[in-house]
Design an enzyme around this catalytic site. Structure first.
Site, short mmCIF file in Angstrom:
data_model
loop_
_atom_site.label_atom_id
_atom_site.label_comp_id
_atom_site.label_asym_id
_atom_site.label_seq_id
_atom_site.Cartn_x
_atom_site.Cartn_y
_atom_site.Cartn_z
N SER A 127 0.81 -1.22 0.00
CA SER A 127 0.00 0.00 0.00
C SER A 127 0.84 1.27 0.00
O SER A 127 0.48 2.26 -0.64
CB SER A 127 -0.94 0.00 1.22
OG SER A 127 -1.79 -1.12 1.19
N HIS A 178 0.57 4.78 4.43
CA HIS A 178 -0.24 5.32 3.34
C HIS A 178 0.07 6.80 3.09
O HIS A 178 0.34 7.22 1.96
CB HIS A 178 -1.73 5.16 3.67
CG HIS A 178 -2.24 3.78 3.46
ND1 HIS A 178 -3.58 3.49 3.27
CD2 HIS A 178 -1.60 2.58 3.42
CE1 HIS A 178 -3.74 2.19 3.12
NE2 HIS A 178 -2.55 1.61 3.22
#
Length: 250
Positions: A127, A178
């Site tokens: 991610s 993230h």
């Protein structure tokens, strides 16, 4: 730019790095979760991110979590995102620069988590690198408008906004990775976008493309209508996908 119209075979031939990364995701998922007795447990133990072990000298754990995932949904979601948003950048940057940008953002995201995250938390997943790709696109939208058209700019900014919101709504998501993956992508974008030209999607050439077509303008208008339909449908599908992930992921 983000609509895929290639055949499976042409996609593999055109985007070898994206294809290879997806294969790596699938390979390690199968090894870790289907064959733990054949070394899968050991691979997980050696590759999962852990700040305490990094501090003790396991520096490879800043890299290996990028290729491992926490389950089928996690792996499919990141692979799906890579297939959608990776090809344009692989074409624009070239394979070497694309790999460097992908790994750099993923590593920088893990480094940020090392300094800011909880020492005892285990983390893994691509991610951070995926958000790194988003960061490069965000830089294009803000500072390199010559590389991305208005329609794709609106689409990518909407997707990024949804991704950031879902990051905070989903429990167990590595928020630091993230956000810092996104920031890292935007930060390194000027280095990697130097000398890059506008993306042109590959498409097969057919014999009936040659010659004068009296209905070409009507076809173009219909093509635009179809394009809008696919964009709206694709966006709705991604919203639904994010919603399902929020229910079942972690």
């Amino acid at each position: 730019m983000f609509l895929r119209n290639e055949t499976f075979e042409s996609f593999i031939k055109s985007y070898k790095i994206v294809t290879s990364l997806v294969i790596i995701h699938i390979f390690f998922y199968i090894w870790l979760y289907w064959f733990p007795f054949l070394g899968g447990e050991e691979i997980y133990a050696l590759g999962v991110g852990n700040n305490i072990l990094v501090a003790s000298g396991d520096y490879w754990r800043l890299i290996t979590p990028i290729f491992l995932h926490g389950g089928l949904t996690h792996m499919l979601f990141n692979s799906f995102s890579l297939v959608l948003f990776g090809p344009a950048l692989e074409t624009m940057l070239g394979r070497v620069k694309f790999v460097m940008a992908y790994l750099a953002t993923g590593i920088l995201a893990n480094i940020a988590f090392y300094f800011l995250g909880s020492p005892g938390v285990l983390h893994l997943g691509a991610s951070g690198a995926i958000f790194g790709l988003f960061g490069i696109y965000v830089y294009m939208v803000l500072f390199r408008k010559d590389l991305i058209n208005r329609m794709n700019s609106q689409l990518i900014m909407t997707i990024v906004a949804i991704g950031v919101v879902m990051t905070f709504l989903n429990p167990g998501v590595n928020i630091i990775a993230h956000l810092f993956g996104l920031i890292a992508g935007a930060a390194i974008a000027p280095l990697f976008l130097n000398g890059v030209s506008l993306y042109t999607q590959r498409r097969p050439i057919h014999d009936d493309d040659i010659g004068f077509d009296p209905n070409r303008w009507a076809k173009r208008r219909q093509h635009k209508k179809n394009l809008i339909f696919y964009i709206v449908g694709g966006f709705a599908g991604m919203v639904l996908f994010f919603y399902l992930v929020s229910m079942f992921l972690f």
